[in-house]
Every structure is written in structure tokens, then in C-alpha cells.
Motif scaffolding. Structure first.
Motif, PDB file in Angstrom:
ATOM      1  N   ALA A 179     -24.387  41.190  15.194  1.00 13.59           N
ATOM      2  CA  ALA A 179     -23.186  41.398  16.002  1.00 13.59           C
ATOM      3  C   ALA A 179     -23.055  42.836  16.491  1.00 13.59           C
ATOM      4  O   ALA A 179     -22.632  43.072  17.616  1.00 13.59           O
ATOM      5  N   THR A 180     -23.413  43.811  15.626  1.00 10.12           N
ATOM      6  CA  THR A 180     -23.261  45.214  16.000  1.00 10.12           C
ATOM      7  C   THR A 180     -24.454  46.033  15.534  1.00 10.12           C
ATOM      8  O   THR A 180     -25.085  45.714  14.528  1.00 10.12           O
ATOM      9  N   ILE A 181     -24.740  47.077  16.284  1.00 16.45           N
ATOM     10  CA  ILE A 181     -25.778  48.054  15.912  1.00 16.45           C
ATOM     11  C   ILE A 181     -25.183  49.435  16.146  1.00 16.45           C
ATOM     12  O   ILE A 181     -24.645  49.710  17.225  1.00 16.45           O
TER      13      ILE A 181
ATOM     14  N   THR B  37     -31.290  43.459  19.499  1.00 14.93           N
ATOM     15  CA  THR B  37     -30.038  43.553  20.238  1.00 14.93           C
ATOM     16  C   THR B  37     -29.041  42.568  19.625  1.00 14.93           C
ATOM     17  O   THR B  37     -29.437  41.618  18.943  1.00 14.93           O
ATOM     18  N   PRO B  38     -27.738  42.792  19.855  1.00 12.32           N
ATOM     19  CA  PRO B  38     -26.770  41.802  19.377  1.00 12.32           C
ATOM     20  C   PRO B  38     -27.162  40.405  19.869  1.00 12.32           C
ATOM     21  O   PRO B  38     -27.612  40.223  20.997  1.00 12.32           O
TER      22      PRO B  38
ATOM     23  N   MET C 148     -23.680  41.809  10.730  1.00 14.84           N
ATOM     24  CA  MET C 148     -23.977  40.407  11.002  1.00 14.84           C
ATOM     25  C   MET C 148     -22.689  39.598  11.121  1.00 14.84           C
ATOM     26  O   MET C 148     -21.702  39.873  10.448  1.00 14.84           O
ATOM     27  N   ASP C 149     -22.733  38.600  11.980  1.00 16.93           N
ATOM     28  CA  ASP C 149     -21.669  37.617  12.099  1.00 16.93           C
ATOM     29  C   ASP C 149     -22.341  36.271  11.874  1.00 16.93           C
ATOM     30  O   ASP C 149     -23.090  35.809  12.738  1.00 16.93           O
TER      31      ASP C 149
END
Length: 68
Positions: A55-57, A8-9, A49-50
């Protein structure tokens, strides 16, 4: 969204690498990678990625060529 491996994020890069051993965070673009979706050979998770955190999926076709 949660992957079938429960990613998860907020997950760290180390957690992602443990869940997806072949994951290369620099491919196809720095900060983004694709991971296979178990049981769905035509689909991948696109992960953004951050810094060192997920960060996002997104769920997308493995051969996705158009995004917008």
C-alpha cells in the motif's frame, strides 16, 4: 514511488518476497517491513501492506527513530 527493484503500490506479498528474499512482513510491526536500499547502507524502504498488497513505500534512514 518505485523502489530500485521496481516495487510499486499494488504489488502482492509474493512479488515483494521474490524481490526482497529476506523481507519479513511482520517486522518491525505487523503489516510493515523494512527493505535495504541497494548502495545506500544508511537508508531503507519502509513498506506498508494492506491485506496481501503493498500500500505504501517510504524512503527513510535505517536508524530512523522519530517520524513526526
Amino acid at each position: 514511488m518505485r523502489t530500485s527493484e521496481d516495487a510499486t503500490p499494488g504489488w502482492t506479498l509474493d512479488q515483494l518476497m521474490a524481490a526482497y528474499p529476506g523481507l519479513d512482513p511482520a517486522m518491525p510491526h505487523p503489516g510493515r517491513s523494512h527493505a535495504p536500499v541497494p548502495g545506500k547502507p544508511d537508508a531503507v524502504y519502509r513498506m506498508g501492506m494492506d491485506a496481501d498488497r503493498l500500500a505504501t513505500i517510504y524512503l527513510q534512514l535505517a536508524d530512523q527513530s522519530c517520524y513526526e
